[in-house]
Write a protein that holds these residues in place. Structure first.
Motif, short mmCIF file in Angstrom:
data_model
loop_
_atom_site.label_atom_id
_atom_site.label_comp_id
_atom_site.label_asym_id
_atom_site.label_seq_id
_atom_site.Cartn_x
_atom_site.Cartn_y
_atom_site.Cartn_z
N PHE A 144 0.85 -1.19 0.00
CA PHE A 144 0.00 0.00 0.00
C PHE A 144 0.89 1.24 0.00
CE2 PHE A 144 -2.60 -3.32 1.73
CZ PHE A 144 -3.90 -3.03 1.34
N ILE A 145 0.54 2.21 -0.86
CA ILE A 145 1.24 3.48 -0.91
C ILE A 145 0.23 4.60 -1.12
CG2 ILE A 145 3.44 2.55 -1.74
CD1 ILE A 145 2.63 3.38 -4.57
N SER A 146 0.61 5.82 -0.79
CA SER A 146 -0.23 6.98 -1.07
C SER A 146 0.61 8.24 -0.97
CB SER A 146 -1.42 7.06 -0.09
OG SER A 146 -0.98 7.46 1.19
N ASP A 147 0.04 9.34 -1.44
CA ASP A 147 0.63 10.66 -1.26
C ASP A 147 2.05 10.78 -1.82
OD1 ASP A 147 -1.52 12.06 0.46
OD2 ASP A 147 -1.19 10.14 1.48
N LEU A 148 2.24 10.26 -3.04
CA LEU A 148 3.52 10.41 -3.71
C LEU A 148 3.65 11.81 -4.33
CD1 LEU A 148 2.91 7.24 -3.67
CD2 LEU A 148 4.51 7.11 -5.57
N HIS A 149 2.53 12.39 -4.75
CA HIS A 149 2.52 13.72 -5.36
C HIS A 149 3.52 13.81 -6.52
CE1 HIS A 149 -0.10 15.70 -2.32
NE2 HIS A 149 0.36 14.71 -1.55
N LEU A 150 3.45 12.83 -7.40
CA LEU A 150 4.37 12.79 -8.53
C LEU A 150 4.15 13.99 -9.44
CD1 LEU A 150 4.07 9.01 -9.53
CD2 LEU A 150 5.88 10.08 -8.18
N SER A 151 5.26 14.56 -9.92
CA SER A 151 5.20 15.66 -10.88
C SER A 151 6.54 15.76 -11.59
CB SER A 151 4.89 16.99 -10.17
OG SER A 151 6.04 17.50 -9.52
N PRO A 152 6.57 16.39 -12.76
CA PRO A 152 7.85 16.56 -13.47
C PRO A 152 8.88 17.33 -12.66
CG PRO A 152 5.99 17.05 -14.91
CD PRO A 152 5.43 16.93 -13.53
N PHE B 214 -0.53 11.55 -7.97
CA PHE B 214 -0.04 12.71 -8.72
C PHE B 214 -0.27 13.98 -7.92
CE2 PHE B 214 -1.27 9.50 -11.86
CZ PHE B 214 -0.07 9.38 -12.57
N ASP B 215 0.62 14.94 -8.09
CA ASP B 215 0.47 16.22 -7.42
C ASP B 215 -0.74 16.96 -7.98
OD1 ASP B 215 1.49 17.97 -5.43
OD2 ASP B 215 2.14 19.33 -7.01
N ALA B 216 -1.02 16.74 -9.25
CA ALA B 216 -2.23 17.29 -9.88
C ALA B 216 -2.54 16.45 -11.12
CB ALA B 216 -2.03 18.75 -10.26
N MET C 262 -4.23 23.07 -17.23
CA MET C 262 -2.84 23.09 -16.78
C MET C 262 -2.51 24.39 -16.07
SD MET C 262 0.01 21.44 -16.60
CE MET C 262 -0.03 20.16 -17.87
N GLY C 263 -3.01 25.50 -16.60
CA GLY C 263 -2.78 26.79 -15.96
C GLY C 263 -3.40 26.87 -14.58
N ILE C 264 -4.61 26.34 -14.44
CA ILE C 264 -5.29 26.32 -13.14
C ILE C 264 -4.48 25.50 -12.13
CG2 ILE C 264 -7.33 25.51 -11.90
CD1 ILE C 264 -8.94 26.13 -14.45
N ALA C 265 -4.02 24.32 -12.57
CA ALA C 265 -3.23 23.45 -11.69
C ALA C 265 -1.93 24.14 -11.25
CB ALA C 265 -2.91 22.14 -12.39
N ASN C 266 -1.27 24.82 -12.19
CA ASN C 266 -0.02 25.51 -11.86
C ASN C 266 -0.25 26.63 -10.85
OD1 ASN C 266 1.48 23.88 -13.55
ND2 ASN C 266 1.30 25.25 -15.31
N LYS C 267 -1.36 27.36 -11.01
CA LYS C 267 -1.67 28.45 -10.07
C LYS C 267 -1.95 27.90 -8.67
CE LYS C 267 -3.43 31.91 -13.33
NZ LYS C 267 -4.61 32.72 -13.74
N LEU C 268 -2.67 26.77 -8.61
CA LEU C 268 -2.97 26.17 -7.32
C LEU C 268 -1.69 25.69 -6.63
CD1 LEU C 268 -6.20 24.14 -8.16
CD2 LEU C 268 -6.03 26.21 -6.77
N ARG C 269 -0.77 25.10 -7.41
CA ARG C 269 0.51 24.64 -6.83
C ARG C 269 1.32 25.82 -6.33
NH1 ARG C 269 0.82 20.19 -10.84
NH2 ARG C 269 1.71 21.66 -12.32
N ALA C 270 1.37 26.90 -7.13
CA ALA C 270 2.13 28.09 -6.73
C ALA C 270 1.56 28.70 -5.46
CB ALA C 270 2.12 29.10 -7.87
#
Length: 255
Positions: free
Chosen positions: A5-13, A43-45, A150-158
């Motif tokens: 079992f795994i979770s919360d890797l938040h993978l992203s480039p 995934f992170d997003a 993609m723009g929305i996701a980037n703004k949320l991460r920032a």
């Protein structure tokens, strides 16, 4: 043989180190396993199954390689990747599970959650969750051009990165609510619960209203290194990052 079992890797480039750890985990620990369960925020997003970026294709290939070898892989959406859909499932061979799900884990009926539904003290988040998980709204989001999403996701991460450090009270509010945990055990008639989300890896015991003990295992995140739960017919071992000399701690469940 074991189930992982795994979770919360938040993978992203932006985190190639964690990506490499994940690929190594699939090739080593998960190879030949009875099953692998991913309990959200892989995934992170996730902006939609129509994302064909090089990074997404790389992760899909890694998962497809594992499922093609005969290892069943199950995915449950988290608060970062709830837009994962059937196309992702078809491309990877991963089975998307509903939340909550109860599975038979070597004879023990076990409840699986991402974990955010247990954080009922965080009223503002629960209101947001209810709105963003509304199916008509998700359809509207997925209808937007990929570049917009993609723009929305980037703004949320920032925005997330610029937030001030959380206070002790805020951290407490964002953790699980004890009543919600007991209610989850009782309503699903189980003594075992596995979830992620809170990034507070531990093995907890809870006393149920009927007097029986129940066990809750919280998976760790992958911000600094891999974290996982290994379950066999006789043992449940949770490994996570810590301040110990070797950088990890392994805790064995007792029930």
């Amino acid at each position: 043989m074991a189930t992982w079992f795994i979770s919360d890797l938040h993978l992203s480039p932006a985190r190639p180190d964690i990506t490499a750890l994940f690929e190594g985990f699939l090739q080593n620990q998960a190879s030949g396993a009875d099953a692998l369960y991913i309990l959200g925020d892989l995934f992170d997003a996730w902006i939609g199954d129509d994302d064909t970026s090089e990074f997404v294709q790389r992760m899909q290939h890694a998962l497809r390689t594992l499922t093609a070898s005969g290892v069943p892989v199950y995915f449950m959406a988290g608060n970062r990747d709830f837009l994962v859909g059937q196309q992702f499932s078809q491309l990877t061979g991963v089975t998307v599970l509903p939340e909550p799900s109860v599975v038979d884990l070597y004879g023990k009926q076990t409840l699986l959650l991402h974990g955010d539904t247990l954080c009922t003290d965080d009223k503002s988040y629960q209101r947001f969750r209810k709105v963003i998980r509304w199916r008509p709204l998700q359809k509207l989001l997925l209808a937007l051009p990929l570049s917009w999403r993609m723009g929305i996701a980037n703004k949320l991460r920032a925005s997330s990165k610029t937030q001030k450090p959380l206070t002790e009270q805020q951290l407490r509010i964002m953790d699980v609510n004890e009543h919600a945990v007991r209610e989850a055990f009782v309503s699903h008639d189980v003594q075992y619960l596995i979830h992620g989300h809170t990034h507070r890896p531990a093995v907890h015991q809870h006393r149920l209203p009927n007097g029986e003990l129940a066990e809750r295992i919280v998976l760790g995140d992958w911000y600094s290194q891999s974290s996982y739960l290994k379950v066999t017919a006789n043992k449940r071992e949770l490994t996570f990052a810590s301040d110990s000399p070797n950088g990890t701690t392994t805790v064995e469940a007792k029930l």
